[in-house]
Design a protein around this motif. Structure first.
Motif, PDB file in Angstrom:
ATOM      1  N   LEU A 169       0.867  -2.132  -1.947  1.00  0.00           N
ATOM      2  CA  LEU A 169      -0.183  -1.202  -1.546  1.00  0.00           C
ATOM      3  C   LEU A 169      -0.369  -0.085  -2.562  1.00  0.00           C
ATOM      4  CD1 LEU A 169      -2.177  -0.176   0.617  1.00  0.00           C
ATOM      5  CD2 LEU A 169      -0.255   1.000   1.696  1.00  0.00           C
ATOM      6  N   ARG A 184      -3.327  -0.625  11.068  1.00  0.00           N
ATOM      7  CA  ARG A 184      -4.354  -0.910  10.067  1.00  0.00           C
ATOM      8  C   ARG A 184      -3.823  -1.893   9.034  1.00  0.00           C
ATOM      9  NH1 ARG A 184      -8.954   2.143   9.480  1.00  0.00           N
ATOM     10  NH2 ARG A 184      -9.215   3.807  11.025  1.00  0.00           N
ATOM     11  N   SER A 185      -4.727  -2.687   8.534  1.00  0.00           N
ATOM     12  CA  SER A 185      -4.366  -3.630   7.489  1.00  0.00           C
ATOM     13  C   SER A 185      -4.038  -2.874   6.203  1.00  0.00           C
ATOM     14  CB  SER A 185      -5.514  -4.617   7.246  1.00  0.00           C
ATOM     15  OG  SER A 185      -5.305  -5.365   6.072  1.00  0.00           O
ATOM     16  N   ILE A 186      -2.909  -3.207   5.600  1.00  0.00           N
ATOM     17  CA  ILE A 186      -2.544  -2.561   4.346  1.00  0.00           C
ATOM     18  C   ILE A 186      -3.493  -2.976   3.230  1.00  0.00           C
ATOM     19  CG2 ILE A 186      -0.715  -2.459   2.588  1.00  0.00           C
ATOM     20  CD1 ILE A 186       1.327  -2.598   4.764  1.00  0.00           C
ATOM     21  N   ARG A 187      -4.028  -4.192   3.314  1.00  0.00           N
ATOM     22  CA  ARG A 187      -4.887  -4.704   2.241  1.00  0.00           C
ATOM     23  C   ARG A 187      -6.314  -4.189   2.351  1.00  0.00           C
ATOM     24  NH1 ARG A 187      -8.041  -9.431   1.844  1.00  0.00           N
ATOM     25  NH2 ARG A 187      -7.344  -9.985   3.942  1.00  0.00           N
ATOM     26  N   THR A 188      -6.898  -4.211   3.546  1.00  0.00           N
ATOM     27  CA  THR A 188      -8.308  -3.848   3.700  1.00  0.00           C
ATOM     28  C   THR A 188      -8.519  -2.455   4.285  1.00  0.00           C
ATOM     29  OG1 THR A 188      -8.431  -4.805   5.925  1.00  0.00           O
ATOM     30  CG2 THR A 188      -8.860  -6.274   4.062  1.00  0.00           C
ATOM     31  N   ARG A 189      -7.439  -1.842   4.823  1.00  0.00           N
ATOM     32  CA  ARG A 189      -7.495  -0.520   5.464  1.00  0.00           C
ATOM     33  C   ARG A 189      -8.296  -0.538   6.770  1.00  0.00           C
ATOM     34  NH1 ARG A 189      -5.270  -0.355   0.932  1.00  0.00           N
ATOM     35  NH2 ARG A 189      -4.906   1.547  -0.277  1.00  0.00           N
ATOM     36  N   ASP A 217       0.498  -8.618   3.787  1.00  0.00           N
ATOM     37  CA  ASP A 217      -0.034  -7.731   4.813  1.00  0.00           C
ATOM     38  C   ASP A 217       0.631  -8.122   6.128  1.00  0.00           C
ATOM     39  OD1 ASP A 217      -1.483  -5.894   6.174  1.00  0.00           O
ATOM     40  OD2 ASP A 217      -3.452  -6.598   5.526  1.00  0.00           O
ATOM     41  N   TYR A 246       3.777   4.861   6.907  1.00  0.00           N
ATOM     42  CA  TYR A 246       3.868   3.616   7.661  1.00  0.00           C
ATOM     43  C   TYR A 246       5.239   3.434   8.314  1.00  0.00           C
ATOM     44  CZ  TYR A 246      -0.564   2.258   5.538  1.00  0.00           C
ATOM     45  OH  TYR A 246      -1.881   2.209   5.150  1.00  0.00           O
TER      46      TYR A 246
END
Length: 319
Positions: free
Chosen positions: A44, A85-90, A284, A61
């Motif tokens: 991330l 929340r997704s770490i990749r897409t937020r 993720d 997190y």
């Protein structure tokens, strides 16, 4: 009245087992993802990461908390409907689940329809024509349906119907709100691929249940009274033979939801399967946890519905 009491009693009994099972599954999902290689925080933070940024993300997190405390926070958030929340897409994972679940559900429904339309009639005909070429062909279909891998069957169907014939799209998904016909075309091949295994299972169980039903005393009595063969099959043998098939089909629907990973990946369908694969590759893990937990909850729900259906269809189970 007795039927309602039996159903309610069964529901309470199954919930008493399902809830601890779901808690155990959540513990396994949360614990096993900690054993996966790689650090999602480093992924991330990006290439130009600094120690201060990494420490900030770990605090944000809760990665610095003990694992037990992380699990408690995670379960407490899920109980409030917050999957994080997704770490990749937020993006909120709950919104991602709400977007992807209908796609997988629609694929599972179409696959189940294909399995029922093909498997159940084929099993009935195979039982009525036991030892014939139809019975042999049905048994061969069941063997192939259980043996052929989904990804290979999907590739072969794409080569035939998409590449050579050009009748159907090779992949992708069209929302029914955009085009109903396009939606049906985009789901036809993956539904066949995903439903072939279930159709084979339903065919084998329907054939076996029909063979047992046709040997029962009430069938012999009806034949002795001169009742037509079609009436014996449709009104006497078939309703009793389909009782275990209905409950099995309910469980198989839950397995379709869990087994759509390879099929969605082959056909590029943006459902639960593709979501979990993308989550694994991008580390993720919050997304992976949410998808696995939701899939397990749906499967437990379908198991409960199967038990209820069996009690409703079989009067002997109410006592």
């Amino acid at each position: 009245m007795a039927r309602s009491a039996a159903v309610l009693r069964l529901i309470w009994q199954r919930l008493a087992v399902a809830l601890p099972t779901l808690v155990l599954i959540s513990m396994m999902v949360f614990g096993l993802q900690k054993l996966l290689p790689g650090d999602p925080i480093i992924a991330l933070a990006g290439e130009e990461r600094s120690p201060q940024a990494i420490e900030y993300l770990r605090e944000k997190y809760r990665f610095n908390d003990p694992i037990a405390l992380q699990y408690v926070h995670w379960v407490a958030d899920i109980a409030q409907g917050d999957f994080g929340r997704s770490i990749r897409t937020r993006l909120p994972i709950g919104d991602m689940l709400a977007e992807k679940l209908p796609v997988t559900l629609e694929l599972a429904v179409f696959s189940m329809l294909f399995a029922v339309v093909i498997g159940v009639p084929l099993g009935i005909v195979a039982a009525l024509r036991r030892g014939s070429l139809i019975d042999f062909g049905a048994s061969l279909f069941g063997l192939l349906g259980l043996s052929v891998p989904n990804f290979w069957l999907g590739i072969m169907l794409i080569l035939l119907f998409s590449v050579h014939l050009g009748w159907l799209p090779a992949g992708g998904f069209v929302s029914p709100a955009t085009s109903l016909l396009g939606n049906l075309k985009s789901l036809l091949l993956p539904s066949i691929v995903l439903g072939a295994h279930t159709a084979a299972i339903l065919m084998r169980h329907t054939r076996g249940a029909m063979l047992v039903a046709l040997k029962q005393d009430y069938v012999r009595t009806a034949r002795a009274k001169g009742v037509k063969g079609s009436v014996i099959v449709l009104r006497h043998a078939l309703p009793n033979a389909l009782i275990p098939v209905v409950t099995l089909g309910t469980l198989q629907f839950g397995e379709l939801l869990a087994g759509a990973v390879l099929t969605e990946q082959v056909f590029g369908i943006p459902g639960f399967g593709k979501m979990i694969v993308d989550g694994v590759f991008s580390r993720d893990y919050a997304v992976v946890q949410a998808v696995v937990l939701c899939t397990a909850a749906i499967f437990l729900l379908m198991s409960l519905l199967a038990d209820v259906a069996y009690v409703l269809l079989n009067p002997r189970m109410r006592t």
